[in-house]
Design a protein around this motif. Structure first.
Motif, PDB file in Angstrom:
ATOM      1  N   SER A 108      54.102  47.925  66.107  1.00  0.00           N
ATOM      2  CA  SER A 108      53.641  49.218  66.584  1.00  0.00           C
ATOM      3  C   SER A 108      52.758  49.780  65.687  1.00  0.00           C
ATOM      4  O   SER A 108      51.702  50.275  66.017  1.00  0.00           O
ATOM      5  CB  SER A 108      54.926  50.160  66.359  1.00  0.00           C
ATOM      6  OG  SER A 108      55.365  49.901  64.934  1.00  0.00           O
ATOM      7  N   VAL A 111      49.327  48.031  67.071  1.00  0.00           N
ATOM      8  CA  VAL A 111      49.116  48.784  68.397  1.00  0.00           C
ATOM      9  C   VAL A 111      48.090  50.040  67.890  1.00  0.00           C
ATOM     10  O   VAL A 111      47.140  50.495  68.513  1.00  0.00           O
ATOM     11  CB  VAL A 111      50.081  49.057  69.142  1.00  0.00           C
ATOM     12  CG1 VAL A 111      49.662  50.255  70.241  1.00  0.00           C
ATOM     13  CG2 VAL A 111      50.771  47.797  69.885  1.00  0.00           C
ATOM     14  N   ARG A 114      44.644  49.083  66.378  1.00  0.00           N
ATOM     15  CA  ARG A 114      43.627  48.702  67.319  1.00  0.00           C
ATOM     16  C   ARG A 114      43.031  50.108  68.243  1.00  0.00           C
ATOM     17  O   ARG A 114      41.907  50.072  68.642  1.00  0.00           O
ATOM     18  CB  ARG A 114      43.997  47.937  68.521  1.00  0.00           C
ATOM     19  CG  ARG A 114      44.389  46.484  68.243  1.00  0.00           C
ATOM     20  CD  ARG A 114      43.338  45.608  68.213  1.00  0.00           C
ATOM     21  NE  ARG A 114      42.728  45.635  69.935  1.00  0.00           N
ATOM     22  CZ  ARG A 114      41.729  45.071  70.296  1.00  0.00           C
ATOM     23  NH1 ARG A 114      40.712  44.820  69.402  1.00  0.00           N
ATOM     24  NH2 ARG A 114      41.408  45.187  71.501  1.00  0.00           N
TER      25      ARG A 114
END
Length: 299
Positions: A108, A111, A114
């Motif tokens: 998590s 993500v 990114r």
């Protein structure tokens, strides 16, 4: 020929010893020795005069050393120039992680990372803690996230967050209604566990040995925590895993230990060589403490 081999050669000559080079590079002494040996094998030469250890180069070694210095210097110049002109943070960062942070903590966070840094690619390699740290020491990865830290010169390590180990059993197990268990309660259980090298196994085995003075035999062990959970679901008597690994599993009962078996996850790294690596380390520092609800934060 690997750039790391040339880098090791330069550091050995500049620091005067393999141990000094290892400390400077943040890798193990055997890794430096292996780099030198591979250079000699690939070039078909002896780099150092026999009996002189790392203090005197052969004629061929002097030529190779001069070349290696130029290559290392050029690559550092390239990295610096590219960093200076680039308006976007870009590049690839590699992480070696043990299974709990690799499967349950990092996804998590990365993500979200990114979304903020879309030009930084992150590669995560999952193993046990011992192997993950070894990959860092040999510079196969940039960062390690594991269940225990590594006290090695040239590496920096700090705690990210706290975790708890628990006993998992089936709902019909005699211990299933207990609010907590002790090491005495698991003495006669045929426990399913992680393989040696796992921080989870090392922590609860140390607690067991401290209590009884002997190690507990583990007849069935797996390299990945999900296999331990599945084995207990399939009829195994019990297993000791991270609370995170159980999640919302409704087929098993999770029982904490008394006293509690707590441990930290650590991030460990050596030289911060790129902007991409720096922003990821900073991001982890800021975000990882917020992701495990109900677990004590590290201030």
């Amino acid at each position: 020929m690997d750039f790391r081999q040339l880098e090791s050669l330069v550091e050995v000559l500049e620091k005067g010893s393999i141990s000094g080079a290892a400390a400077s590079l943040g890798i193990s002494q055997p890794a430096v020795s292996k780099h030198i040996a591979r250079l000699e094998e690939e070039m078909g030469i002896k780099i150092f005069v026999r009996g002189q250890k790392c203090s005197k180069l052969t004629v061929e070694g002097e030529i190779l050393y001069d070349f290696a210095k130029k290559v290392v210097s050029s690559l550092n110049d390239i990295k610096r120039e590219v960093t200076n002109v680039s308006s976007e943070v870009a590049g690839t960062v590699t992480i070696s992680a043990s299974s709990i942070p690799g499967d349950f903590v990092l996804p998590s966070i990365l993500v979200d990372f990114r979304r903020q840094y879309p030009y930084v690619n992150v590669e995560v390699y999952i193993s046990d803690s011992r192997e993950a740290l070894e990959r860092l020491v040999t510079k196969d990865t940039d960062i390690a996230v594991t269940g225990f830290s590594r006290n090695t010169s040239g590496l920096e390590s700090y705690p990210l967050c706290e975790d708890e180990l628990v006993l998992i059993v089936s709902p019909d197990h005699p211990l299933a209604n207990r609010r907590a268990v002790t090491m005495k309660d698991v003495e006669d259980l045929d426990l399913i566990g992680r393989v040696p090298g796992s921080a989870t196994r090392r922590i609860w085995e140390d607690a067991y040995k401290e209590h009884f003075g002997v190690e507990k035999e583990v007849g069935l062990s797996f390299g990945h925590v999900s296999a331990v959970v599945n084995a207990v679901e399939s009829g195994g008597e019990g297993g000791i895993v991270s609370r995170l690994a159980v999640g919302k599993n409704t087929h098993l009962v999770t029982i904490p230990f008394s006293p509690a078996l707590k441990r930290f996850f650590y991030i460990t790294y050596g030289t911060v060589s790129t902007r991409a690596m720096k922003v990821l380390i900073d991001f982890l520092r800021e975000r990882v403490l917020q992701i495990i609800g109900g677990v004590t934060r590290v201030d």
